[in-house]
Motif scaffolding. Structure first.
Motif, mmCIF file in Angstrom:
data_model
loop_
_atom_site.group_PDB
_atom_site.id
_atom_site.type_symbol
_atom_site.label_atom_id
_atom_site.label_comp_id
_atom_site.label_asym_id
_atom_site.label_seq_id
_atom_site.Cartn_x
_atom_site.Cartn_y
_atom_site.Cartn_z
ATOM 1 N N MET A 118 -54.368 -56.408 53.126
ATOM 2 C CA MET A 118 -53.153 -57.011 53.656
ATOM 3 C C MET A 118 -52.847 -56.405 55.019
ATOM 4 S SD MET A 118 -52.068 -58.992 51.183
ATOM 5 C CE MET A 118 -50.358 -59.218 51.618
ATOM 6 N N PRO A 119 -51.955 -57.055 55.774
ATOM 7 C CA PRO A 119 -51.541 -56.429 57.035
ATOM 8 C C PRO A 119 -50.793 -55.127 56.763
ATOM 9 C CG PRO A 119 -50.265 -58.424 56.608
ATOM 10 C CD PRO A 119 -51.303 -58.332 55.536
ATOM 11 N N GLU A 120 -50.742 -54.298 57.761
ATOM 12 C CA GLU A 120 -50.067 -53.010 57.607
ATOM 13 C C GLU A 120 -48.603 -53.192 57.209
ATOM 14 O OE1 GLU A 120 -49.472 -49.056 60.299
ATOM 15 O OE2 GLU A 120 -51.299 -50.246 60.579
ATOM 16 N N ASP A 121 -47.925 -54.175 57.799
ATOM 17 C CA ASP A 121 -46.526 -54.452 57.474
ATOM 18 C C ASP A 121 -46.414 -55.888 56.979
ATOM 19 O OD1 ASP A 121 -43.801 -54.799 57.241
ATOM 20 O OD2 ASP A 121 -43.352 -54.430 59.360
ATOM 21 N N VAL A 122 -46.443 -56.059 55.660
ATOM 22 C CA VAL A 122 -46.397 -57.407 55.077
ATOM 23 C C VAL A 122 -45.052 -58.076 55.276
ATOM 24 C CG1 VAL A 122 -48.172 -56.963 53.345
ATOM 25 C CG2 VAL A 122 -45.780 -56.620 52.761
ATOM 26 N N THR A 123 -44.030 -57.322 55.628
ATOM 27 C CA THR A 123 -42.692 -57.893 55.800
ATOM 28 C C THR A 123 -42.459 -58.439 57.214
ATOM 29 O OG1 THR A 123 -41.681 -55.788 56.439
ATOM 30 C CG2 THR A 123 -41.762 -56.307 54.071
ATOM 31 N N ASP A 124 -43.432 -58.276 58.108
ATOM 32 C CA ASP A 124 -43.279 -58.717 59.493
ATOM 33 C C ASP A 124 -43.594 -60.211 59.587
ATOM 34 O OD1 ASP A 124 -43.311 -59.211 62.208
ATOM 35 O OD2 ASP A 124 -44.422 -57.377 62.701
ATOM 36 N N GLU A 125 -42.566 -61.008 59.363
ATOM 37 C CA GLU A 125 -42.751 -62.464 59.351
ATOM 38 C C GLU A 125 -43.169 -62.996 60.716
ATOM 39 O OE1 GLU A 125 -40.597 -66.506 57.699
ATOM 40 O OE2 GLU A 125 -39.390 -64.700 57.919
ATOM 41 N N GLU A 126 -42.629 -62.420 61.772
ATOM 42 C CA GLU A 126 -42.986 -62.873 63.120
ATOM 43 C C GLU A 126 -44.484 -62.702 63.376
ATOM 44 O OE1 GLU A 126 -42.030 -61.511 67.639
ATOM 45 O OE2 GLU A 126 -40.303 -61.635 66.276
ATOM 46 N N ALA A 127 -45.043 -61.545 62.981
ATOM 47 C CA ALA A 127 -46.484 -61.303 63.155
ATOM 48 C C ALA A 127 -47.297 -62.280 62.311
ATOM 49 C CB ALA A 127 -46.830 -59.864 62.795
ATOM 50 N N TYR A 128 -46.862 -62.512 61.074
ATOM 51 C CA TYR A 128 -47.552 -63.453 60.182
ATOM 52 C C TYR A 128 -47.579 -64.849 60.800
ATOM 53 C CZ TYR A 128 -48.602 -66.240 56.023
ATOM 54 O OH TYR A 128 -49.170 -67.122 55.132
ATOM 55 N N LEU A 129 -46.405 -65.325 61.222
ATOM 56 C CA LEU A 129 -46.319 -66.670 61.786
ATOM 57 C C LEU A 129 -47.136 -66.799 63.065
ATOM 58 C CD1 LEU A 129 -42.541 -67.420 61.165
ATOM 59 C CD2 LEU A 129 -44.503 -68.226 59.833
ATOM 60 N N SER A 130 -47.127 -65.772 63.884
ATOM 61 C CA SER A 130 -47.907 -65.792 65.116
ATOM 62 C C SER A 130 -49.400 -65.859 64.819
ATOM 63 C CB SER A 130 -47.593 -64.545 65.951
ATOM 64 O OG SER A 130 -48.403 -64.500 67.089
ATOM 65 N N LYS A 131 -49.851 -65.007 63.908
ATOM 66 C CA LYS A 131 -51.277 -64.974 63.547
ATOM 67 C C LYS A 131 -51.736 -66.322 62.994
ATOM 68 C CE LYS A 131 -54.483 -62.938 60.218
ATOM 69 N NZ LYS A 131 -54.671 -61.936 59.165
ATOM 70 N N TYR A 132 -50.995 -66.866 62.026
ATOM 71 C CA TYR A 132 -51.445 -68.087 61.373
ATOM 72 C C TYR A 132 -51.242 -69.318 62.237
ATOM 73 C CZ TYR A 132 -52.886 -65.575 57.315
ATOM 74 O OH TYR A 132 -53.561 -64.722 56.486
ATOM 75 N N THR A 133 -50.261 -69.311 63.118
ATOM 76 C CA THR A 133 -50.113 -70.418 64.061
ATOM 77 C C THR A 133 -51.346 -70.504 64.953
ATOM 78 O OG1 THR A 133 -47.701 -70.292 64.013
ATOM 79 C CG2 THR A 133 -48.702 -71.364 65.923
ATOM 80 N N LYS A 134 -51.831 -69.352 65.408
ATOM 81 C CA LYS A 134 -53.055 -69.331 66.227
ATOM 82 C C LYS A 134 -54.258 -69.804 65.409
ATOM 83 C CE LYS A 134 -51.505 -65.632 69.227
ATOM 84 N NZ LYS A 134 -51.424 -64.189 69.350
ATOM 85 N N LEU A 135 -54.347 -69.355 64.153
ATOM 86 C CA LEU A 135 -55.485 -69.750 63.314
ATOM 87 C C LEU A 135 -55.517 -71.260 63.067
ATOM 88 C CD1 LEU A 135 -55.600 -66.843 60.699
ATOM 89 C CD2 LEU A 135 -57.232 -67.308 62.544
ATOM 90 N N LEU A 136 -54.346 -71.881 62.989
ATOM 91 C CA LEU A 136 -54.302 -73.327 62.745
ATOM 92 C C LEU A 136 -54.927 -74.122 63.878
ATOM 93 C CD1 LEU A 136 -50.771 -73.836 61.147
ATOM 94 C CD2 LEU A 136 -52.991 -73.678 59.999
ATOM 95 N N SER A 137 -54.958 -73.550 65.075
ATOM 96 C CA SER A 137 -55.571 -74.257 66.203
ATOM 97 C C SER A 137 -57.018 -73.816 66.456
ATOM 98 C CB SER A 137 -54.729 -74.061 67.466
ATOM 99 O OG SER A 137 -54.704 -72.703 67.833
ATOM 100 N N ASN A 138 -57.536 -72.935 65.603
ATOM 101 C CA ASN A 138 -58.903 -72.449 65.737
ATOM 102 C C ASN A 138 -59.843 -73.419 65.006
ATOM 103 O OD1 ASN A 138 -61.385 -71.122 65.307
ATOM 104 N ND2 ASN A 138 -60.415 -69.118 65.371
ATOM 105 N N SER A 139 -60.747 -74.035 65.733
ATOM 106 C CA SER A 139 -61.620 -75.057 65.141
ATOM 107 C C SER A 139 -62.603 -74.498 64.111
ATOM 108 C CB SER A 139 -62.385 -75.795 66.240
ATOM 109 O OG SER A 139 -63.245 -74.897 66.917
ATOM 110 N N THR A 140 -62.804 -73.190 64.068
ATOM 111 C CA THR A 140 -63.718 -72.610 63.075
ATOM 112 C C THR A 140 -63.014 -72.290 61.760
ATOM 113 O OG1 THR A 140 -63.418 -70.294 63.743
ATOM 114 C CG2 THR A 140 -65.099 -71.588 64.926
ATOM 115 N N VAL A 141 -61.693 -72.464 61.732
ATOM 116 C CA VAL A 141 -60.902 -72.173 60.530
ATOM 117 C C VAL A 141 -60.493 -73.487 59.871
ATOM 118 C CG1 VAL A 141 -58.771 -71.129 59.648
ATOM 119 C CG2 VAL A 141 -60.035 -69.999 61.503
ATOM 120 N N ASN A 142 -60.713 -73.575 58.573
ATOM 121 C CA ASN A 142 -60.260 -74.713 57.777
ATOM 122 C C ASN A 142 -59.193 -74.165 56.838
ATOM 123 O OD1 ASN A 142 -59.831 -76.864 56.066
ATOM 124 N ND2 ASN A 142 -61.964 -77.070 55.425
ATOM 125 N N HIS A 143 -57.931 -74.385 57.187
ATOM 126 C CA HIS A 143 -56.820 -73.830 56.416
ATOM 127 C C HIS A 143 -56.099 -74.974 55.714
ATOM 128 C CE1 HIS A 143 -53.371 -71.426 55.316
ATOM 129 N NE2 HIS A 143 -53.856 -70.371 55.946
#
Length: 150
Positions: free
Chosen positions: A36-61
């Motif tokens: 897991m991430p170091e701070d699982v409660t950091d919603e801003e970091a989570y949303l930032s990371k996964y927002t970027k992953l959603l636009s990554n063509s190598t990721v099927n989420h």
């Protein structure tokens, strides 16, 4: 467990992410996931990371829907040049066969192979899901898991 589950996989949208974030806050779930991430409660970091992953063509989420509710997610990503899968089911839905059914649906549409799944040594339920979906144990390794602090 039933094979008649009405499961749907839909491409994950940004508006799904706050719900998926809440699932990973569960302590037992995080312990079983281990990595897991170091701070699982950091919603801003989570949303930032996964927002970027959603636009990554190598990721099927994909978001897993059951009875018109978001109950989890399943994804394919590339790490160290290998295709890997990951999935997460809201703890309220454990033991219903949702993970197995969703992963089978996902693997039927995600055609890149080989594809690998990693699971912590004592997460027996997840090991069983992978086995039911045709995965075979091919090795083991060690790594630091934030959720376990070891």
């Amino acid at each position: 467990m039933t094979s008649n589950l009405k499961i749907q996989l839909k491409p994950t949208r940004i508006i799904d992410l706050p719900i998926l974030f809440q699932f990973q806050l569960d302590e037992e779930s995080g312990y079983l996931a281990a990595f897991m991430p170091e701070d699982v409660t950091d919603e801003e970091a989570y949303l930032s990371k996964y927002t970027k992953l959603l636009s990554n063509s190598t990721v099927n989420h994909q978001t897993i829907w059951f009875e018109n509710n978001i109950v989890g997610s399943v994804s394919k990503f590339i790490i160290h040049e290998d295709n890997e899968i990951t999935y997460w089911i809201d703890k309220k839905y454990w033991g219903k066969g949702i993970a197995t059914h969703a992963l089978k649906l996902f693997l039927a549409s995600e055609i890149e192979r080989p594809i690998f799944g990693r699971v912590v040594f004592d997460n027996f339920r997840s090991q069983k899901v992978l086995e039911k979906c045709g995965f075979l144990k091919v090795g083991s390794d060690r790594g630091f898991a934030n959720a376990r602090q070891k």
